[in-house]
Design a protein around this motif. Sequence first.
Motif, short mmCIF file in Angstrom:
data_model
loop_
_atom_site.label_atom_id
_atom_site.label_comp_id
_atom_site.label_asym_id
_atom_site.label_seq_id
_atom_site.Cartn_x
_atom_site.Cartn_y
_atom_site.Cartn_z
N ASP A 125 0.77 -1.20 0.10
CA ASP A 125 -0.11 0.06 -0.12
C ASP A 125 0.78 1.06 0.10
OD1 ASP A 125 -2.07 1.94 0.44
OD2 ASP A 125 -2.77 0.81 2.04
N ILE A 126 0.87 2.06 -1.06
CA ILE A 126 1.73 3.30 -1.10
C ILE A 126 1.02 4.48 -1.28
CG2 ILE A 126 3.64 1.91 -2.28
CD1 ILE A 126 2.57 3.16 -4.90
N SER A 127 -0.21 4.42 -0.61
CA SER A 127 -1.00 5.35 -0.65
C SER A 127 -1.55 5.99 0.87
CB SER A 127 -2.66 5.31 -1.10
OG SER A 127 -3.08 4.03 -0.46
N VAL A 128 -1.71 7.33 0.88
CA VAL A 128 -2.15 7.86 2.03
C VAL A 128 -3.23 8.59 1.94
CG1 VAL A 128 -1.34 9.54 3.86
CG2 VAL A 128 0.28 8.02 2.85
N PRO A 129 -4.33 8.30 2.69
CA PRO A 129 -4.67 7.34 3.63
C PRO A 129 -4.44 5.86 3.10
CG PRO A 129 -6.81 8.56 3.21
CD PRO A 129 -5.70 9.17 2.20
N HIS A 130 -4.43 4.96 4.05
CA HIS A 130 -4.17 3.73 3.44
C HIS A 130 -5.53 3.22 2.69
CE1 HIS A 130 -0.39 3.38 5.53
NE2 HIS A 130 -0.96 3.63 6.65
N ASN A 131 -5.18 2.15 1.68
CA ASN A 131 -5.95 1.53 0.88
C ASN A 131 -6.36 0.00 1.32
OD1 ASN A 131 -5.59 3.19 -2.42
ND2 ASN A 131 -6.52 3.87 -0.53
N ILE A 132 -5.08 -0.52 2.20
CA ILE A 132 -5.29 -1.89 2.38
C ILE A 132 -5.41 -2.13 3.94
CG2 ILE A 132 -3.91 -4.08 2.22
CD1 ILE A 132 -2.64 -3.19 -0.05
N ASP A 133 -6.19 -2.88 4.52
CA ASP A 133 -6.21 -2.94 5.76
C ASP A 133 -5.31 -4.11 6.47
OD1 ASP A 133 -6.98 -3.88 8.35
OD2 ASP A 133 -8.68 -5.14 7.84
N ASP A 134 -3.96 -3.50 6.45
CA ASP A 134 -2.62 -4.44 6.76
C ASP A 134 -2.77 -5.19 7.83
OD1 ASP A 134 -2.47 -2.03 7.98
OD2 ASP A 134 -0.27 -2.13 8.34
N GLU A 135 -3.66 -4.76 8.89
CA GLU A 135 -3.67 -5.87 10.07
C GLU A 135 -4.58 -6.93 9.70
OE1 GLU A 135 -4.91 -3.55 13.62
OE2 GLU A 135 -3.49 -2.12 13.41
N GLY A 136 -5.67 -6.76 9.11
CA GLY A 136 -6.46 -7.73 8.63
C GLY A 136 -5.86 -8.78 7.54
N ALA A 137 -5.33 -8.11 6.62
CA ALA A 137 -4.59 -8.78 5.48
C ALA A 137 -3.31 -9.90 6.20
CB ALA A 137 -3.88 -7.83 4.36
N GLU B 48 -3.23 -11.22 8.91
CA GLU B 48 -3.96 -12.43 9.88
C GLU B 48 -4.30 -13.79 8.77
OE1 GLU B 48 -7.28 -11.00 11.87
OE2 GLU B 48 -5.90 -9.66 13.12
N ILE B 49 -4.18 -13.36 7.50
CA ILE B 49 -4.44 -14.28 6.66
C ILE B 49 -3.07 -15.13 6.36
CG2 ILE B 49 -5.28 -14.68 4.02
CD1 ILE B 49 -6.66 -12.08 4.51
N ASP B 50 -3.42 -16.49 6.36
CA ASP B 50 -2.07 -17.26 5.82
C ASP B 50 -1.80 -17.08 4.19
OD1 ASP B 50 -2.08 -18.69 8.21
OD2 ASP B 50 -3.48 -20.24 7.53
N ASP B 51 -0.49 -16.89 4.13
CA ASP B 51 0.23 -16.72 2.70
C ASP B 51 -0.14 -15.29 2.28
OD1 ASP B 51 1.08 -19.35 2.30
OD2 ASP B 51 -0.97 -20.02 1.42
N CYS B 52 -0.44 -14.40 3.12
CA CYS B 52 -0.39 -12.86 2.75
C CYS B 52 0.15 -12.14 3.58
CB CYS B 52 -2.10 -12.65 2.85
SG CYS B 52 -2.23 -10.92 2.19
N ARG B 53 0.97 -11.22 3.06
CA ARG B 53 1.97 -10.26 3.84
C ARG B 53 1.55 -8.86 3.12
NH1 ARG B 53 1.64 -12.99 6.78
NH2 ARG B 53 2.53 -14.86 7.54
N ALA B 54 1.09 -7.90 3.93
CA ALA B 54 0.73 -6.75 3.49
C ALA B 54 1.79 -5.63 4.24
CB ALA B 54 -0.67 -6.11 4.05
N TYR B 55 2.06 -4.58 3.54
CA TYR B 55 2.90 -3.71 3.89
C TYR B 55 2.57 -2.34 3.28
CZ TYR B 55 6.09 -7.67 3.64
OH TYR B 55 6.68 -8.97 4.02
N ASN B 56 2.88 -1.22 4.27
CA ASN B 56 2.46 0.15 3.69
C ASN B 56 3.63 1.11 3.92
OD1 ASN B 56 2.19 1.18 6.47
ND2 ASN B 56 0.18 -0.01 6.75
N VAL B 57 3.36 2.36 3.65
CA VAL B 57 4.22 3.33 3.87
C VAL B 57 4.11 4.10 4.95
CG1 VAL B 57 4.94 3.72 1.24
CG2 VAL B 57 3.15 5.01 2.24
#
Length: 102
Positions: A79-91, A93-102
């Motif tokens: 997620d390279i946007s402000v405000p965030h477009n991806i719920d990184d905490e929720g993402a 928690e999903i197996d096989d998913c890693r979320a990052y933000n700026v």
Amino acid sequence: KRKRKKRSRSRSRNRNRRRLTQRRTRYHCLEHSMYAPMTDMLGAVEKHHVTFACTGATEPILVGPDLERAIVRPTMLVDISVPHNIDDEGANEIDDCRAYNV
């Protein structure tokens, strides 16, 4: 004779067909880009291993419950946007998913 390295193809999704056409003209590496509307954002996540998100949304558009149904392989969300477009905490928690933000 030297062997040429196989060039990898990048895929880019854009919410605006006109802007994508402009970018294809300017950046030749986007020649294989394809248009996908915002309504197909989860479909794009499902089809690709890496997804970058950057929209003008004022709140997350990719949230845990929706992502859980869309993640079918190891996936990285950036997620390279402000405000965030991806719920990184929720993402995350999903197996096989890693979320990052700026």
